[in-house]
Design a protein around this motif. Structure first.
Motif, PDB file in Angstrom:
ATOM      1  N   ILE A 198     -10.715   2.978   9.257  1.00 21.88           N
ATOM      2  CA  ILE A 198      -9.752   1.891   9.067  1.00 21.88           C
ATOM      3  C   ILE A 198      -9.416   1.286  10.421  1.00 21.88           C
ATOM      4  N   MET A 199     -10.069   0.170  10.714  1.00 26.54           N
ATOM      5  CA  MET A 199      -9.876  -0.535  11.976  1.00 26.54           C
ATOM      6  C   MET A 199     -10.047  -2.031  11.720  1.00 26.54           C
ATOM      7  N   LYS A 200      -9.497  -2.816  12.606  1.00 28.76           N
ATOM      8  CA  LYS A 200      -9.450  -4.273  12.430  1.00 28.76           C
ATOM      9  C   LYS A 200     -10.819  -4.872  12.144  1.00 28.76           C
ATOM     10  N   GLN A 201     -11.831  -4.521  12.958  1.00 29.60           N
ATOM     11  CA  GLN A 201     -13.141  -5.159  12.837  1.00 29.60           C
ATOM     12  C   GLN A 201     -13.902  -4.783  11.570  1.00 29.60           C
ATOM     13  N   LYS A 202     -13.435  -3.768  10.870  1.00 25.69           N
ATOM     14  CA  LYS A 202     -14.057  -3.407   9.595  1.00 25.69           C
ATOM     15  C   LYS A 202     -13.510  -4.254   8.442  1.00 25.69           C
ATOM     16  N   GLY A 203     -12.559  -5.157   8.768  1.00 27.68           N
ATOM     17  CA  GLY A 203     -12.072  -6.091   7.766  1.00 27.68           C
ATOM     18  C   GLY A 203     -10.922  -5.569   6.926  1.00 27.68           C
ATOM     19  N   ILE A 204     -10.210  -4.575   7.434  1.00 26.10           N
ATOM     20  CA  ILE A 204      -9.111  -3.996   6.658  1.00 26.10           C
ATOM     21  C   ILE A 204      -7.997  -5.012   6.404  1.00 26.10           C
ATOM     22  N   ASP A 205      -7.730  -5.898   7.353  1.00 28.70           N
ATOM     23  CA  ASP A 205      -6.671  -6.904   7.153  1.00 28.70           C
ATOM     24  C   ASP A 205      -7.003  -7.822   5.978  1.00 28.70           C
ATOM     25  N   GLN A 206      -8.257  -8.226   5.882  1.00 28.92           N
ATOM     26  CA  GLN A 206      -8.675  -9.099   4.787  1.00 28.92           C
ATOM     27  C   GLN A 206      -8.604  -8.366   3.445  1.00 28.92           C
ATOM     28  N   TYR A 207      -8.995  -7.093   3.453  1.00 30.41           N
ATOM     29  CA  TYR A 207      -8.947  -6.289   2.228  1.00 30.41           C
ATOM     30  C   TYR A 207      -7.508  -6.131   1.739  1.00 30.41           C
ATOM     31  N   LEU A 208      -6.590  -5.843   2.670  1.00 27.12           N
ATOM     32  CA  LEU A 208      -5.185  -5.655   2.297  1.00 27.12           C
ATOM     33  C   LEU A 208      -4.562  -6.962   1.803  1.00 27.12           C
ATOM     34  N   ALA A 209      -4.906  -8.077   2.469  1.00 24.55           N
ATOM     35  CA  ALA A 209      -4.382  -9.385   2.045  1.00 24.55           C
ATOM     36  C   ALA A 209      -4.851  -9.715   0.626  1.00 24.55           C
ATOM     37  N   PRO A 219      -2.246  -7.046 -12.226  1.00 23.91           N
ATOM     38  CA  PRO A 219      -1.592  -5.795 -11.829  1.00 23.91           C
ATOM     39  C   PRO A 219      -2.335  -4.528 -12.232  1.00 23.91           C
ATOM     40  N   GLU A 220      -3.218  -4.612 -13.227  1.00 22.83           N
ATOM     41  CA  GLU A 220      -3.948  -3.412 -13.650  1.00 22.83           C
ATOM     42  C   GLU A 220      -5.110  -3.068 -12.713  1.00 22.83           C
ATOM     43  N   THR A 221      -5.499  -3.992 -11.853  1.00 25.28           N
ATOM     44  CA  THR A 221      -6.600  -3.767 -10.906  1.00 25.28           C
ATOM     45  C   THR A 221      -6.187  -2.756  -9.845  1.00 25.28           C
ATOM     46  N   GLU A 222      -7.123  -1.900  -9.457  1.00 23.24           N
ATOM     47  CA  GLU A 222      -6.838  -0.872  -8.441  1.00 23.24           C
ATOM     48  C   GLU A 222      -7.632  -1.141  -7.167  1.00 23.24           C
ATOM     49  N   PHE A 223      -6.980  -0.895  -6.023  1.00 25.11           N
ATOM     50  CA  PHE A 223      -7.621  -1.017  -4.713  1.00 25.11           C
ATOM     51  C   PHE A 223      -7.502   0.326  -3.994  1.00 25.11           C
ATOM     52  N   HIS A 224      -8.647   0.946  -3.760  1.00 24.35           N
ATOM     53  CA  HIS A 224      -8.676   2.262  -3.124  1.00 24.35           C
ATOM     54  C   HIS A 224      -9.208   2.140  -1.699  1.00 24.35           C
ATOM     55  N   ILE A 225      -8.756   3.034  -0.828  1.00 26.77           N
ATOM     56  CA  ILE A 225      -9.196   3.064   0.567  1.00 26.77           C
ATOM     57  C   ILE A 225      -9.550   4.499   0.931  1.00 26.77           C
ATOM     58  N   TYR A 226     -10.751   4.675   1.511  1.00 27.97           N
ATOM     59  CA  TYR A 226     -11.226   5.986   1.936  1.00 27.97           C
ATOM     60  C   TYR A 226     -11.684   5.895   3.390  1.00 27.97           C
ATOM     61  N   VAL A 236       1.262   0.784   7.875  1.00 27.26           N
ATOM     62  CA  VAL A 236       0.966  -0.257   6.872  1.00 27.26           C
ATOM     63  C   VAL A 236       0.400   0.370   5.602  1.00 27.26           C
ATOM     64  N   LEU A 237      -0.534   1.298   5.767  1.00 24.01           N
ATOM     65  CA  LEU A 237      -1.148   1.936   4.600  1.00 24.01           C
ATOM     66  C   LEU A 237      -0.130   2.767   3.829  1.00 24.01           C
ATOM     67  N   ASN A 238       0.700   3.497   4.558  1.00 27.74           N
ATOM     68  CA  ASN A 238       1.731   4.309   3.895  1.00 27.74           C
ATOM     69  C   ASN A 238       2.670   3.434   3.067  1.00 27.74           C
ATOM     70  N   LYS A 239       3.065   2.292   3.629  1.00 30.17           N
ATOM     71  CA  LYS A 239       3.981   1.375   2.939  1.00 30.17           C
ATOM     72  C   LYS A 239       3.335   0.804   1.672  1.00 30.17           C
ATOM     73  N   LEU A 240       2.106   0.306   1.798  1.00 27.27           N
ATOM     74  CA  LEU A 240       1.420  -0.293   0.657  1.00 27.27           C
ATOM     75  C   LEU A 240       1.049   0.753  -0.395  1.00 27.27           C
ATOM     76  N   HIS A 241       0.786   1.972   0.056  1.00 23.88           N
ATOM     77  CA  HIS A 241       0.506   3.062  -0.882  1.00 23.88           C
ATOM     78  C   HIS A 241       1.768   3.368  -1.696  1.00 23.88           C
ATOM     79  N   ALA A 242       2.908   3.430  -1.000  1.00 29.42           N
ATOM     80  CA  ALA A 242       4.185   3.692  -1.675  1.00 29.42           C
ATOM     81  C   ALA A 242       4.533   2.583  -2.667  1.00 29.42           C
ATOM     82  N   TYR A 248      -4.423   5.116  -0.907  1.00 28.32           N
ATOM     83  CA  TYR A 248      -5.110   5.591   0.303  1.00 28.32           C
ATOM     84  C   TYR A 248      -5.399   7.077   0.159  1.00 28.32           C
ATOM     85  N   HIS A 249      -6.669   7.450   0.301  1.00 29.00           N
ATOM     86  CA  HIS A 249      -7.112   8.822   0.057  1.00 29.00           C
ATOM     87  C   HIS A 249      -7.451   9.584   1.341  1.00 29.00           C
ATOM     88  N   GLY A 250      -7.447   8.911   2.496  1.00 31.54           N
ATOM     89  CA  GLY A 250      -7.836   9.572   3.736  1.00 31.54           C
ATOM     90  C   GLY A 250      -9.331   9.840   3.773  1.00 31.54           C
TER      91      GLY A 250
END
Length: 365
Positions: A198-209, A219-226, A236-242, A248-250
């Motif tokens: 999870i780093m800027k150049q991997k496009g995480i900002d675009q994925y989160l947006a 709302p039924e759609t799921e977005f997972h991060i590994y 940011v991930l902790n907040k959006l996960h909450a 976020y699965h680590g």
């Protein structure tokens, strides 16, 4: 029987993407691995290779004195081992391993696994790295590139020329037995996944947006991060996960189980990739992909056939393509997954790369 030395910057990539080659090489050759110790080294030894620790290799360091020490350490071990051929992977082993191999007059085969930021970004560091690479690659028996753009970059900047022997291979390929087709999820609910550091150049900002927008509308759609999270994104991930925008699965070791659960992999990277392994794995598992129109990604996706192409650093385009995917019916999504598998079977089987290496090594006398 040949004595083969492999120089790499870490054990994870070497085991995950090159264990098939090492397995083949150890059948009739003596294989040594020179790299920093890591948890996968014992697995590599179990394949029949011998390990030499390299404590001086810092993947991102730019201290010239430390890099000189690294080159001298490579030379010392090459002189002691007297290999018949050396294989190098990633920037520092390619450059400093190349210097050491040239000094010791040992044939060497280089794999350019990606340009990296030092070469991709304009500036003085790019000029210095280009010159260093030019010297290192001068006597290489073969230079393998993982995509056309990386090869063209080095030709355009005269890092290599027609006197060099070079060839494009399909990245690291994918083990089609290890990553087998998983039955496509039958539920209408769509589960997307981002699999990467999870780093800027991997496009995480675009994925989160995109996730924020889509979750409000669907709302039924799921977005997972590994993946491993760099410090700046942990909060940011902790907040959006909450808030249940993402899950976020680590770090996850069993990626086959991840691909089995998801509907589509999203890889919005603008990092200097060689060839994206997560895209290859997802396609081999029969999953559609959404990824950027850049080297190392565009080669794997046929737009509208096995996934969708998006512009780099463009959250709106990514959101639009996600919506486009959501508007497909289950049969259409499944058909994309079938096309993804067929593409990697046709173009990215890891045995293609293993065969290329075996041929090159056999030709060295």
């Amino acid at each position: 029987m040949k004595r083969i030395l492999i120089i790499a910057n870490n054990d994870v990539g070497l085991y995950k993407f090159r264990k098939e080659l090492i397995t083949e090489l150890t059948k009739e050759n003596e294989v040594y691995l020179l790299l920093p110790y890591g948890k996968n080294v014992d697995k590599l030894i179990a394949l029949g290779a011998k390990f030499i620790d390299c404590p001086y290799l810092e993947r991102r360091g730019t201290n010239p004195f430390k890099d000189m020490r690294l080159m001298l350490y490579f030379r010392k071990n090459i002189r002691k081992l007297k290999p018949d051929v050396i294989l190098t992977y990633t920037i520092k082993p390619n450059i400093y391993g190349g210097y050491a191999a040239r000094l010791c007059k040992i044939p060497y085969i280089v794999n350019v696994t990606g340009l990296g930021t030092a070469l991709e970004n304009e500036g003085i560091l790019q000029k210095i790295t280009s010159l260093m690479y030019k010297v290192a690659l001068k006597d290489a028996k073969k230079i393998f590139f993982q995509n056309q753009a990386n090869q063209d970059f080095m030709l355009d900047r005269k890092i290599i020329d027609k006197s060099n022997s070079y060839e494009i291979i399909p990245g690291s390929g994918v083990n089609l037995q290890e990553y087998q087709v998983k039955p496509y999820p039958k539920q209408e609910q769509v589960k997307f996944a981002f699999v990467s550091r999870i780093m800027k150049q991997k496009g995480i900002d675009q994925y989160l947006a995109a996730a924020k927008y889509i979750k409000k509308k669907y709302p039924e759609t799921e977005f997972h991060i590994y993946g491993f999270c760099e410090e700046e994104y942990q909060g940011v991930l902790n907040k959006l996960h909450a808030e249940k925008v993402i899950n976020y699965h680590g770090m996850v070791q069993d990626m086959q189980s991840v691909y089995q659960k998801i509907s589509c992999l999203i890889h919005p990277t603008y990092y200097p990739e060689g060839m994206s392994n997560v895209l290859l794995e997802a396609c081999a598992s029969g999953r559609p992909i959404i990824t950027t129109d850049r080297p190392g990604c565009r080669e794997i996706v046929d737009d509208g056939v096995n996934g969708f192409v998006v512009a780099e650093q463009n959250s709106k385009d990514l959101t639009d393509k996600i919506e486009q995917f959501l508007h497909l019916n289950l049969s259409q999504r499944e058909k994309m997954g079938v096309a993804a598998r067929k593409k990697v079977e046709r173009e990215f089987d890891r045995q293609i790369i293993v065969s290329k290496y075996l041929t090159e090594i056999q030709n060295i006398r």
